[in-house]
Design a protein around this motif. Sequence first.
Motif, PDB file in Angstrom:
ATOM      1  N   THR A 216       0.856  -1.180   0.000  1.00  0.00           N
ATOM      2  CA  THR A 216       0.000   0.000   0.000  1.00  0.00           C
ATOM      3  C   THR A 216       0.889   1.226   0.000  1.00  0.00           C
ATOM      4  O   THR A 216       1.611   1.472   0.970  1.00  0.00           O
ATOM      5  CB  THR A 216      -0.935   0.009   1.222  1.00  0.00           C
ATOM      6  N   LEU A 217       0.864   2.001  -1.086  1.00  0.00           N
ATOM      7  CA  LEU A 217       1.736   3.157  -1.224  1.00  0.00           C
ATOM      8  C   LEU A 217       1.186   4.342  -0.446  1.00  0.00           C
ATOM      9  O   LEU A 217       0.035   4.351  -0.024  1.00  0.00           O
ATOM     10  CB  LEU A 217       1.884   3.530  -2.697  1.00  0.00           C
ATOM     11  N   SER A 218       2.012   5.341  -0.290  1.00  0.00           N
ATOM     12  CA  SER A 218       1.565   6.565   0.365  1.00  0.00           C
ATOM     13  C   SER A 218       0.507   7.250  -0.502  1.00  0.00           C
ATOM     14  O   SER A 218       0.579   7.211  -1.730  1.00  0.00           O
ATOM     15  CB  SER A 218       2.741   7.514   0.579  1.00  0.00           C
ATOM     16  N   PRO A 219      -0.499   7.877   0.119  1.00  0.00           N
ATOM     17  CA  PRO A 219      -1.580   8.510  -0.654  1.00  0.00           C
ATOM     18  C   PRO A 219      -1.079   9.621  -1.565  1.00  0.00           C
ATOM     19  O   PRO A 219      -0.121  10.324  -1.254  1.00  0.00           O
ATOM     20  CB  PRO A 219      -2.505   9.074   0.432  1.00  0.00           C
ATOM     21  N   THR A 220      -1.756   9.765  -2.711  1.00  0.00           N
ATOM     22  CA  THR A 220      -1.479  10.836  -3.666  1.00  0.00           C
ATOM     23  C   THR A 220      -2.761  11.630  -3.900  1.00  0.00           C
ATOM     24  O   THR A 220      -3.831  11.037  -4.077  1.00  0.00           O
ATOM     25  CB  THR A 220      -0.990  10.261  -5.010  1.00  0.00           C
ATOM     26  N   THR A 221      -2.694  12.936  -3.876  1.00  0.00           N
ATOM     27  CA  THR A 221      -3.878  13.749  -4.110  1.00  0.00           C
ATOM     28  C   THR A 221      -3.946  14.175  -5.584  1.00  0.00           C
ATOM     29  O   THR A 221      -2.914  14.476  -6.201  1.00  0.00           O
ATOM     30  CB  THR A 221      -3.894  15.003  -3.218  1.00  0.00           C
ATOM     31  N   ILE A 222      -5.143  14.169  -6.118  1.00  0.00           N
ATOM     32  CA  ILE A 222      -5.388  14.618  -7.487  1.00  0.00           C
ATOM     33  C   ILE A 222      -6.514  15.663  -7.447  1.00  0.00           C
ATOM     34  O   ILE A 222      -7.583  15.395  -6.892  1.00  0.00           O
ATOM     35  CB  ILE A 222      -5.769  13.452  -8.404  1.00  0.00           C
ATOM     36  N   LEU A 223      -6.269  16.790  -8.049  1.00  0.00           N
ATOM     37  CA  LEU A 223      -7.254  17.863  -8.078  1.00  0.00           C
ATOM     38  C   LEU A 223      -7.964  17.835  -9.429  1.00  0.00           C
ATOM     39  O   LEU A 223      -7.333  18.020 -10.485  1.00  0.00           O
ATOM     40  CB  LEU A 223      -6.588  19.219  -7.858  1.00  0.00           C
ATOM     41  N   ILE A 224      -9.268  17.570  -9.410  1.00  0.00           N
ATOM     42  CA  ILE A 224     -10.071  17.543 -10.618  1.00  0.00           C
ATOM     43  C   ILE A 224     -10.696  18.917 -10.794  1.00  0.00           C
ATOM     44  O   ILE A 224     -11.401  19.413  -9.911  1.00  0.00           O
ATOM     45  CB  ILE A 224     -11.191  16.483 -10.535  1.00  0.00           C
ATOM     46  N   LYS A 225     -10.449  19.572 -11.959  1.00  0.00           N
ATOM     47  CA  LYS A 225     -10.937  20.934 -12.188  1.00  0.00           C
ATOM     48  C   LYS A 225     -11.965  20.968 -13.316  1.00  0.00           C
ATOM     49  O   LYS A 225     -11.880  20.191 -14.267  1.00  0.00           O
ATOM     50  CB  LYS A 225      -9.787  21.875 -12.505  1.00  0.00           C
TER      51      LYS A 225
END
Length: 228
Positions: A216-225
């Motif tokens: 389980t990798l470290s979380p990544t944030t993605i911003l949907i615009k």
Amino acid sequence: MEISLTEEKYSLIKNSLLGFNLKTIHAHWAGIGGLEFEFEPEIIYLEIRNNLKQTLSEIIEVAGINWNLNIEIVSSTDSETLLKFTEIRNLSDIGDVTFDNSDFFSADVYNYILNNYDLKIDECECVISHSQIGNFEGEKTSDEFYSTGGEFTSNGSFSFIVFNDDEETDVSDDELEGIICRVVHNYILNYCSMDLSCFDYNFDFIDGQLEDISLTLSPTTILIKNLN
């Protein structure tokens, strides 16, 4: 990472998250069938569910994610939605995973059981089951990672039974678990440390066979615009 969507597709994302009060989404690859999704809570309307799956698949493709993942909805407004992705990688998907019993039954394991239980396990039949979780953190030097930490913790399911002359002996104890855990723990670190800089892991070791190891990798944030 930022990803822009047309107003139509963005509205679908926003309305699904808010209208159905979505909290988390689980996605896993189903061979040539592509991504399969599980929504919590479930979306009962088939058309909306299918459209949302298609849009999420496009987002994941643009993000370059090729593994199973969990998606957490952080926030959503008319203009942007913040998602948190956590990738879950299986070592069997990365390459062949083998764990030779000769490595598992190290000299420390033989000696410990001989000294504490008066048993020569190379002359006996053994049944071992074990589950374990742990973590790894690494720092990058040039193109390689090296470990700066990583301790294992067990979830308490360690079991080691030895059969000798129709007698069954339970040799499970904390010290033996520690000896064996370290071997598997180091194996996982050595196998993965060249590919990933930070992850948690878990696995099952049943009847002498190392089952799938998931990372389980470290979380990544993605911003949907919203493009508009």
